[in-house]
Design a protein around this motif. Structure first.
Motif, PDB file in Angstrom:
ATOM      1  N   LEU A  44       2.260  -1.356   7.085  1.00  0.00           N
ATOM      2  CA  LEU A  44       2.476   0.109   6.954  1.00  0.00           C
ATOM      3  C   LEU A  44       3.541   0.446   8.100  1.00  0.00           C
ATOM      4  O   LEU A  44       3.312   0.293   9.102  1.00  0.00           O
ATOM      5  CB  LEU A  44       1.297   0.805   7.155  1.00  0.00           C
ATOM      6  CG  LEU A  44       1.299   2.238   7.143  1.00  0.00           C
ATOM      7  CD1 LEU A  44       2.000   3.051   5.734  1.00  0.00           C
ATOM      8  CD2 LEU A  44      -0.060   2.928   7.496  1.00  0.00           C
ATOM      9  N   ILE A  45       4.686   1.076   7.702  1.00  0.00           N
ATOM     10  CA  ILE A  45       5.830   1.621   8.575  1.00  0.00           C
ATOM     11  C   ILE A  45       6.080   2.901   8.352  1.00  0.00           C
ATOM     12  O   ILE A  45       6.454   3.283   7.293  1.00  0.00           O
ATOM     13  CB  ILE A  45       6.887   0.751   8.376  1.00  0.00           C
ATOM     14  CG1 ILE A  45       6.787  -0.805   8.566  1.00  0.00           C
ATOM     15  CG2 ILE A  45       8.082   1.226   9.156  1.00  0.00           C
ATOM     16  CD1 ILE A  45       7.725  -1.711   8.209  1.00  0.00           C
ATOM     17  N   SER A  46       5.789   3.652   9.471  1.00  0.00           N
ATOM     18  CA  SER A  46       6.239   5.076   9.417  1.00  0.00           C
ATOM     19  C   SER A  46       7.508   5.278  10.228  1.00  0.00           C
ATOM     20  O   SER A  46       7.542   5.171  11.548  1.00  0.00           O
ATOM     21  CB  SER A  46       5.132   6.025  10.241  1.00  0.00           C
ATOM     22  OG  SER A  46       5.721   7.414  10.459  1.00  0.00           O
ATOM     23  N   ILE A  47       8.574   5.475   9.623  1.00  0.00           N
ATOM     24  CA  ILE A  47       9.889   6.075  10.134  1.00  0.00           C
ATOM     25  C   ILE A  47       9.784   7.619  10.505  1.00  0.00           C
ATOM     26  O   ILE A  47      10.347   8.453   9.697  1.00  0.00           O
ATOM     27  CB  ILE A  47      10.986   5.537   9.522  1.00  0.00           C
ATOM     28  CG1 ILE A  47      10.827   4.281   8.929  1.00  0.00           C
ATOM     29  CG2 ILE A  47      12.340   5.840  10.123  1.00  0.00           C
ATOM     30  CD1 ILE A  47      12.057   3.953   7.960  1.00  0.00           C
ATOM     31  N   ASP A  48       9.250   8.066  11.700  1.00  0.00           N
ATOM     32  CA  ASP A  48       8.790   9.266  11.860  1.00  0.00           C
ATOM     33  C   ASP A  48      10.285  10.222  11.600  1.00  0.00           C
ATOM     34  O   ASP A  48      11.341   9.848  12.229  1.00  0.00           O
ATOM     35  CB  ASP A  48       8.353   9.735  13.172  1.00  0.00           C
ATOM     36  CG  ASP A  48       6.938   8.926  13.341  1.00  0.00           C
ATOM     37  OD1 ASP A  48       6.675   8.416  12.525  1.00  0.00           O
ATOM     38  OD2 ASP A  48       6.237   9.097  14.477  1.00  0.00           O
ATOM     39  N   GLY A  49      10.095  11.164  10.690  1.00  0.00           N
ATOM     40  CA  GLY A  49      11.375  12.120  10.722  1.00  0.00           C
ATOM     41  C   GLY A  49      11.924  11.775   9.509  1.00  0.00           C
ATOM     42  O   GLY A  49      12.963  12.706   8.970  1.00  0.00           O
ATOM     43  N   MET A  50      11.905  10.519   8.820  1.00  0.00           N
ATOM     44  CA  MET A  50      12.694  10.076   7.744  1.00  0.00           C
ATOM     45  C   MET A  50      12.445  10.820   6.390  1.00  0.00           C
ATOM     46  O   MET A  50      11.414  10.563   5.873  1.00  0.00           O
ATOM     47  CB  MET A  50      12.397   8.601   7.526  1.00  0.00           C
ATOM     48  CG  MET A  50      13.357   7.887   6.539  1.00  0.00           C
ATOM     49  SD  MET A  50      15.111   7.511   7.409  1.00  0.00           S
ATOM     50  CE  MET A  50      15.706   6.606   6.110  1.00  0.00           C
ATOM     51  N   HIS A  51      13.480  11.725   6.190  1.00  0.00           N
ATOM     52  CA  HIS A  51      13.172  12.419   4.593  1.00  0.00           C
ATOM     53  C   HIS A  51      13.618  11.620   3.584  1.00  0.00           C
ATOM     54  O   HIS A  51      14.255  10.423   3.904  1.00  0.00           O
ATOM     55  CB  HIS A  51      14.183  13.454   4.794  1.00  0.00           C
ATOM     56  CG  HIS A  51      14.470  14.664   5.752  1.00  0.00           C
ATOM     57  ND1 HIS A  51      15.136  14.460   6.695  1.00  0.00           N
ATOM     58  CD2 HIS A  51      13.361  15.635   5.992  1.00  0.00           C
ATOM     59  CE1 HIS A  51      14.775  15.502   7.520  1.00  0.00           C
ATOM     60  NE2 HIS A  51      13.806  16.092   7.370  1.00  0.00           N
ATOM     61  N   ALA A  52      12.957  11.976   2.156  1.00  0.00           N
ATOM     62  CA  ALA A  52      13.164  11.290   1.087  1.00  0.00           C
ATOM     63  C   ALA A  52      14.951  11.354   0.966  1.00  0.00           C
ATOM     64  O   ALA A  52      15.384  10.481   0.523  1.00  0.00           O
ATOM     65  CB  ALA A  52      12.541  11.736   0.000  1.00  0.00           C
TER      66      ALA A  52
END
Length: 570
Positions: A44-52
């Motif tokens: 599980l990776i969260s790219i904080d801020g990464m919009h669709a």
């Protein structure tokens, strides 16, 4: 609190899981079983801020080949919504619990609880220490970020770790809020949250678990229990610590992190576009070690985790930061065209994910691993023409909601407190009142000053309770629900900082419409345009591992569904 019958049901589910080791997570080798469609690992990776929108644009222009490759062998959800509020704490808990603040109880890194008592000692960010009166509601601002570290200026949080390490022993228990109904004991982050998480379910099924994040406080992903014991390998170098050289660390593009990549900005890793990449590399290297069957620091052998991952900060900093008054990230237009600085941050993250995928392939684990890439939150505004700080860099753009009604707020939340941590405001304003009976009067003040405060919408009463529990004291109310939530106009940020041009926390499209890709070589590539929530990631993780999504409290209480149209096979 959960009712006795509900607790009994939860215990029964977990006990049945502990009876045997589930075959989907029992071993580290082999592919994805065609008969049961279960993976052995979830990254599980969260790219904080990464919009669709960011993902669409970088795939279209070819600037994120590794992320594009994941989408080419997986499912892309174009209308995924992060938590509301879109703060990192509720955003992270949504991903691992399947629940919203209504159930999980996490509204913001810094929030308020009408029952808990102040910490024994003042936090590093200014939540004042005080007394705890046992057996009655006390009321205090709660902080679950760097301010609860033993020493937030150090990368290891002041804990008994190597200089570049960090974990739960970095937490200072005297800086935690206390429970007046539990002998005034400190409330650790994992017991502040009210529901279990995928970590608890997987750990109970004898699965090995790991996570890396930016604060020791985010060990809350473990869920209720003793000493975050549901996480076997937790790594949390402090993101808001002073910048130090990182010998042996370099980015995939070859930038060395020793000496310091950007020596002009050493107060915090988030103050520099370059330094934040070096900080993120600590966690990237930890994930690569875990893929290789090592503990996060490479010091010893360990099972490859059934669930593991990390969050990236580089994109969030790329969106928000105005560095040294001159270097500006973010976007050049409303279509989300990134500035060169922003493009570089996305390219760094893309290359780093490529490094993880390459490691999975080298260890013959790619086929048996589901990779989920999403974001705890977005960032607002995308359109630079919409940015409007209040009170502003010069202090003359208007008054924040909290300033307008400061006298109605608890002192620990009030801007009238000169040494306090301040109110919970970013591109949203959460208002907990000293007396909930004053709600209507406060709303009238806000309505009368709506233009000066950039107010777009005010939620209170029935409009608030469609999202959250009724505010108030138990048993009729929820002690953590704000009395009023103010959503400002798009682009309004409640700040005086000259270092930022965007923020998150609010309900706007730019805050919440985040990237979400679920990838595995066995999945048929396609797009899903149905609206989904990041809360659906948690039950999807369990289903992917062959475990029961209904083992999650929030899944049962909120009816959270597994992500739709996912398990098509090639």
């Amino acid at each position: 609190m959960l009712k006795t019958a509900r607790i009994t049901a939860i215990i029964s589910v977990i006990a049945s899981m502990m009876a045997t080791v589930h075959p989907a997570i029992a071993g580290d080798d082999g592919g994805w079983n065609d008969s049961d469609r279960h993976a052995r690992h979830v990254l599980l990776i969260s790219i904080d801020g990464m919009h669709a929108l960011d993902y669409r644009n970088c795939v279209t222009n070819g600037s994120c080949p590794h992320l594009a490759a994941l989408g080419a062998r997986g499912v892309t959800y174009t209308r995924a919504s992060a938590s509301k509020p879109s703060d990192s704490f509720p955003g992270l808990m949504a991903l691992v619990s399947g629940g919203t603040p209504r159930t999980v109880g996490a509204f913001y890194d810094v929030a308020y609880d009408r029952v808990l008592a102040p910490p024994k000692n003042t936090t590093g960010n200014g939540v004042a220490g005080g007394s705890c009166v046992a057996g009655v509601p006390n009321g205090t601002t709660t902080e679950y970020e760097e301010g609860i570290d033993l020493d937030q200026s150090k990368l290891n949080g002041g804990g008994p770790y190597a200089a570049t390490d960090g974990g739960i022993q970095s937490i200072d228990p005297t800086r935690l809020p206390r429970n007046p109904y539990d002998g005034c004991a400190p409330v650790y982050p994992w017991n502040f949250v009210r529901t279990n998480t995928v970590y608890g379910v997987i750990h109970a099924a004898h699965g090995y678990t790991a996570w890396s994040d930016k604060h020791a406080a985010y060990a809350a992903v473990s869920g209720p229990g003793h000493n975050a014991s549901n996480i076997d390998d937790y790594y949390s170098p402090e993101v808001n610590s002073a910048v130090v050289p990182l010998p042996g660390v370099s980015t995939p593009m070859g930038m060395s992190c020793a000496p310091i990549a950007d020596p002009t900005q050493t107060g915090s890793w988030t103050d520099s576009f370059k330094n934040i990449q070096c900080y993120d590399m600590l966690k990237v290297d930890a994930v690569v070690n875990q893929v290789k069957g090592l503990f996060h620091d490479g010091s010893r052998s360990a099972p490859v985790p059934a669930v593991f991952g990390m969050n990236f900060q580089a994109v969030s900093v790329g969106q928000k930061l105005i560095e040294n008054g001159a270097l500006v990230g973010g976007y050049s237009d409303a279509a989300g065209t990134p500035t060169p600085i922003m493009s570089a941050q996305i390219a760094f993250v893309d290359s780093s994910i490529g490094k993880m995928v390459r490691s999975l392939r080298e260890q013959d684990l790619l086929d048996s691993t589901i990779i989920i890439v999403t974001a705890k939150h977005g960032q607002s505004p995308i359109d630079p023409a919409r940015f409007f700080p209040i009170p502003g860099h010069s202090g003359g753009n208007g008054a924040t909601p909290a300033n307008l009604v400061a006298g109605y707020l608890p002192y620990s939340e009030s801007p009238l407190n000169p040494t306090g941590i301040g109110p919970t405001q970013d591109d949203i304003s959460h208002l907990w009142l000293a007396h909930s009976a004053d709600t209507d009067a406060v709303v009238q003040i806000l309505e009368a000053n709506a233009h000066a405060a950039g107010i777009g919408q005010i939620f209170y009463g029935a409009s608030l309770e469609t999202m959250f529990n009724r505010p108030g004291l138990p048993p009729a109310g929820d002690p953590r629900t704000p009395d009023i939530v103010v959503q400002p106009n798009v682009g309004v940020i409640y700040t005086e900082s000259t270092k930022k041009q965007a923020e998150h926390g609010g309900f706007a499209q730019d805050d919440t419409n985040v990237m979400l890709v679920v990838s595995n070589p066995h999945l048929e590539a396609h797009r899903v345009t149905t609206a989904v929530e990041t809360t659906q990631v948690a039950p999807t993780i369990l289903q992917a591992l062959g475990l029961d999504p209904a083992a999650l409290d929030a899944v049962r209480l909120e009816g959270t569904q597994v992500l739709p149209d996912l398990f098509r096979r090639r």
